[in-house]
Each structure stands twice: as C-alpha cells, then as structure tokens.
Design a protein around this motif. Sequence first.
Motif, mmCIF file in Angstrom:
data_model
loop_
_atom_site.group_PDB
_atom_site.id
_atom_site.type_symbol
_atom_site.label_atom_id
_atom_site.label_comp_id
_atom_site.label_asym_id
_atom_site.label_seq_id
_atom_site.Cartn_x
_atom_site.Cartn_y
_atom_site.Cartn_z
ATOM 1 N N PHE A 1 1.353 -1.138 0.243
ATOM 2 C CA PHE A 1 0.062 0.268 0.116
ATOM 3 C C PHE A 1 1.078 1.505 -0.238
ATOM 4 O O PHE A 1 1.973 1.200 1.236
ATOM 5 N N LEU A 2 0.867 1.781 -0.817
ATOM 6 C CA LEU A 2 1.452 3.413 -1.397
ATOM 7 C C LEU A 2 0.411 4.318 -0.456
ATOM 8 O O LEU A 2 -0.553 4.896 -0.851
ATOM 9 N N ALA A 3 0.788 4.766 0.949
ATOM 10 C CA ALA A 3 0.335 6.110 2.175
ATOM 11 C C ALA A 3 1.108 7.375 1.749
ATOM 12 O O ALA A 3 1.851 7.285 1.246
ATOM 13 N N SER A 4 0.127 8.060 1.892
ATOM 14 C CA SER A 4 0.597 9.520 2.404
ATOM 15 C C SER A 4 0.261 10.018 2.708
ATOM 16 O O SER A 4 -1.183 10.477 3.459
ATOM 17 N N PHE A 5 0.877 10.443 4.176
ATOM 18 C CA PHE A 5 -0.292 11.167 5.739
ATOM 19 C C PHE A 5 0.171 12.292 5.331
ATOM 20 O O PHE A 5 1.108 13.217 6.602
ATOM 21 N N SER A 6 -0.535 13.411 3.886
ATOM 22 C CA SER A 6 -0.204 14.477 4.589
ATOM 23 C C SER A 6 -1.004 15.693 5.277
ATOM 24 O O SER A 6 -0.252 16.591 5.358
ATOM 25 N N SER A 7 -1.752 15.163 6.231
ATOM 26 C CA SER A 7 -2.525 16.186 6.898
ATOM 27 C C SER A 7 -3.735 14.901 8.246
ATOM 28 O O SER A 7 -3.542 13.476 7.742
ATOM 29 N N PRO A 8 -3.399 14.864 9.560
ATOM 30 C CA PRO A 8 -4.414 13.954 10.052
ATOM 31 C C PRO A 8 -5.590 13.796 9.599
ATOM 32 O O PRO A 8 -6.009 12.609 9.808
ATOM 33 N N LYS A 9 -6.010 14.178 9.014
ATOM 34 C CA LYS A 9 -7.642 13.925 8.755
ATOM 35 C C LYS A 9 -7.439 12.867 7.592
ATOM 36 O O LYS A 9 -8.482 12.234 6.893
ATOM 37 N N VAL A 10 -6.343 12.287 7.409
ATOM 38 C CA VAL A 10 -6.371 11.113 6.034
ATOM 39 C C VAL A 10 -5.802 10.666 6.426
ATOM 40 O O VAL A 10 -5.727 9.180 5.854
ATOM 41 N N ILE A 11 -4.822 10.655 7.942
ATOM 42 C CA ILE A 11 -4.982 9.471 8.202
ATOM 43 C C ILE A 11 -5.674 8.230 8.190
ATOM 44 O O ILE A 11 -5.052 6.915 8.456
ATOM 45 N N PHE A 12 -6.445 8.737 9.472
ATOM 46 C CA PHE A 12 -7.535 7.591 9.649
ATOM 47 C C PHE A 12 -8.281 6.219 9.080
ATOM 48 O O PHE A 12 -7.774 5.350 9.123
ATOM 49 N N GLU A 13 -8.281 7.508 7.766
ATOM 50 C CA GLU A 13 -8.553 6.447 6.993
ATOM 51 C C GLU A 13 -7.833 5.405 5.859
ATOM 52 O O GLU A 13 -8.377 4.003 5.556
ATOM 53 N N GLN A 14 -6.756 5.269 5.781
ATOM 54 C CA GLN A 14 -5.744 4.759 5.218
ATOM 55 C C GLN A 14 -5.169 3.541 6.497
ATOM 56 O O GLN A 14 -4.670 2.972 5.850
ATOM 57 N N LEU A 15 -5.372 4.201 7.601
ATOM 58 C CA LEU A 15 -4.728 3.263 8.476
ATOM 59 C C LEU A 15 -6.222 2.335 8.584
ATOM 60 O O LEU A 15 -5.085 1.740 8.466
ATOM 61 N N SER A 16 -7.098 2.479 8.335
ATOM 62 C CA SER A 16 -8.648 1.255 8.044
ATOM 63 C C SER A 16 -7.476 0.405 7.043
ATOM 64 O O SER A 16 -7.830 -0.394 7.419
ATOM 65 N N ILE A 17 -7.516 1.672 5.703
ATOM 66 C CA ILE A 17 -6.349 -0.071 4.447
ATOM 67 C C ILE A 17 -5.908 -0.525 5.604
ATOM 68 O O ILE A 17 -5.912 -1.995 4.845
ATOM 69 N N ILE A 18 -4.260 -0.174 5.767
ATOM 70 C CA ILE A 18 -3.237 -1.084 5.877
ATOM 71 C C ILE A 18 -3.662 -1.913 7.246
ATOM 72 O O ILE A 18 -3.377 -2.869 7.035
#
Length: 418
Positions: free
Chosen positions: A158-175
């Motif tokens: 999975f290629l992630a980008s934690f560019s802001s706190p608001k996108v981290i949660f949704e990406q962590l859910s996938i991760i």
Amino acid sequence: MAATPPLQSSSSSSSTASRKNLSYYSYIYNNKCPKFPSLLFKTKSQTTISIRIRCDAQNWSAGYVSAATNHHLHSIHNSSPSPSSFSIPSASSSSSESSPSKKVCLFYCAETKPLAQRIAAESDSIELRSISWRTFDDGFPNLFIPNAQGIRGQHVAFLASFSSPKVIFEQLSIIYALPKLFISSFTLVLPFFPTGTSERMEDEGDVATAFTLARILSNIPTSRGGPTSLVTFDIHALQERFYFGDNILPCFESGIPLLKNRLQELPDSDKIAIAFPDDGAWKRFHKQLQHFPTIICAKVREGDQRIVRIKEGDPRGRHVVIVDDLVQSGGTLVECQKILANHGAAKISAYVTHGIFPNKSWERFESDNGGHPGAGLTYFWITDSCPLTVKEVMNKPPFEVLSLAGSIAAALQIGQLF
C-alpha cells in the motif's frame, strides 16, 4: 588465486543464453572436499548462484542452486570422462519454471495515484489495484476493497501519504485491513514519515508524536508471511528506527542516490560543492556525499537573532548545492543561500527529499535568472514523496522533481530470487 579461465563454448542455445545472463564468475574451491569444487556465478540481477560439480574416473555431473537459499535449480550429467565444456540453461528460463517473479499488488490512495502509476511503469511485476474511497454523511470513511478474495496468496503493498491528520485515519483503516485478507506478505510504502521532526522531548509534558505514529504502525496485523515491511525515505532522525516495535520491519531508504545521478548530468559537475545548513544535516548525509567538497553552515546567536554563518569550507567559484532531508517554511535555506552568495558561490541550488512547504511557502524560492546566485536558485530538487507539493511546483522553475518510483519498485522486489 589463479586467474579464472573463460567459460568453454558450447553449441547449445541454452549455453549462449546463459553467457548473456551471467556477468562474471569465479572458481571457489572447498578445502574440505577438494573433489567437489563449486563455481559461483552472479546474474545481471546481482543474484548469486552456485554450480556444484561431482566427478570420478568415469562420470561427471553438475548442477546449480541458489547460493542464498540452497534451492536446487537444474542438473546436467555426462558419462564421458573429463568434459571440456558443458552448457547451462538460461537463468531467466529456469527462474520462470522454479522461481517465478515476485508479483506485487500495489494499492494506493488518491494523493499517491500518479506516483503509483510511475512505480508500476518501472516493473511488469507490479499490478495496480484501486480502493473505493467514500464517506458517510457524517464525514467518517466508507471504504471498500474490490475483489478482496482475488488478492489471497498475493504479495500486497500500500502506497500511503500521511499529508494531514484528517487522511491518516482512513488510510490506517485500509492498512490494518489488507494483511487480514490471507495475503502472502504486506508492505507499507510511506515515502515521508510526517511526524519525524517531533522525535524528542525538551520540556516535561512535550509529546514526541514520532514515537506515537511509530507505535501505531508497529501494531499493523501480521500477514501470513509475517510482520509488515515498512519502506520510508530519509527519516528525519536515524534514532527513530528504535521507536518501531518488533512487529514491523522498517526499511530506511534515501533519495540521495537520485541527487547524485542528477549532479553527474550537469555540465559543471566538476564544480559541485555540497553545503549542509547545520551539523544535523552534515551528520545525516555527509557519508553519502563524501566525494564532493563540503561546506558546513551553522546558526549563531547575535543578540536576539539567530544568524547563519559558514562554519567550514569555501564556496568561491563553486556550484553549491544545499542538502537537507526536508523543508517547511524554507527560512534556513534562504539564509544559507544569502551567505553562500556573499562568499562568492558561482551558482546555488538546493535539494531536499521532502518538500512540505505549508501555506505555499515554496513561492519564496525564485529562479536565479541565468546565474545570479544572490537573486535565487539555479535548481531546487525535491522528490515526489509529498504528492500535494509536486502538483503545485511542477514545471515552475527553479523546481525539479526527482521521482522515487524506481527506488520504490526495487524495494518492493527485495527477496526476489531472479
């Protein structure tokens, strides 16, 4: 050791293919079993294989195995004594039969789609897979992984980008979800570790959020193949590797090789000098850039101000490249540029792996207009680790983007036999 004799010619087409695949070889004799010498070959993919020979007065045989895994790949036999030559099947054809290329299913978020496409273009073994990123009416993520059963037994990244706190949660859910889908292995590619600058406490009550994020990633569920692998580039402080737990395997890569390749392409490559804005940047990168003349800057306090001074080195007549791991407001880089120009630098450029530039701070950096170092930079190189920045500065001098795609594609193939 005696000089290595050339590989004898053979009429078989497989021998011809082998000579194309094998870049060099050498005899290694086992002192304990001199009757059974072995030859070590290294393929173009830098994979070592060992050829083991057994012979007596009447018969001989040879077979080759992976030197790393001791896995048998092929054997040949002959009943005639003292053969003068033998043929070896093509390494590529053998690997396709017994050790197929490592196929990787690469998922991505919306921000990293362009980088994911560049990574997939680097290798036929990387297949892009999409995710449905939706939200409920209350704003919380409504996520879906299409064809989840189709990735069972596959290597997944999975290629992630934690560019802001608001996108981290949704990406962590996938991760956290992907490793549970009966996949063979899971790799998280996080080019920029965003809380890296918050790695220490200076006063009681400070929270080191670099440790917090490292612990969150350390608790990603294990896949069938074991712990998650994490690929990240130029983390701010090397000691942050110890923030990660035993359930994740961090792989710390660097963007500096991309810079070195680009510098070699410049017409004034023989005039390059590397400047570090502080001692921390020097400690971080000087070993990778030790072949260039070095200039070290430092911040000194004069009254209520902190001013940049040249601590070591001479920029006169040089194309000076300021190197650091990241830039935010860019204040330190601007001060370094001014002091280097005042001390006679012919040109000034800059490189950072991570161009964060909050609040469009990249706009303060201008082009030097054809060689006026006091007016601006000749080049400002960044990588595509921060996708939102790349969209803003693309095709805007002095910025030039060096892509991590090739480095990431190579990292995803770590452990592949051929």
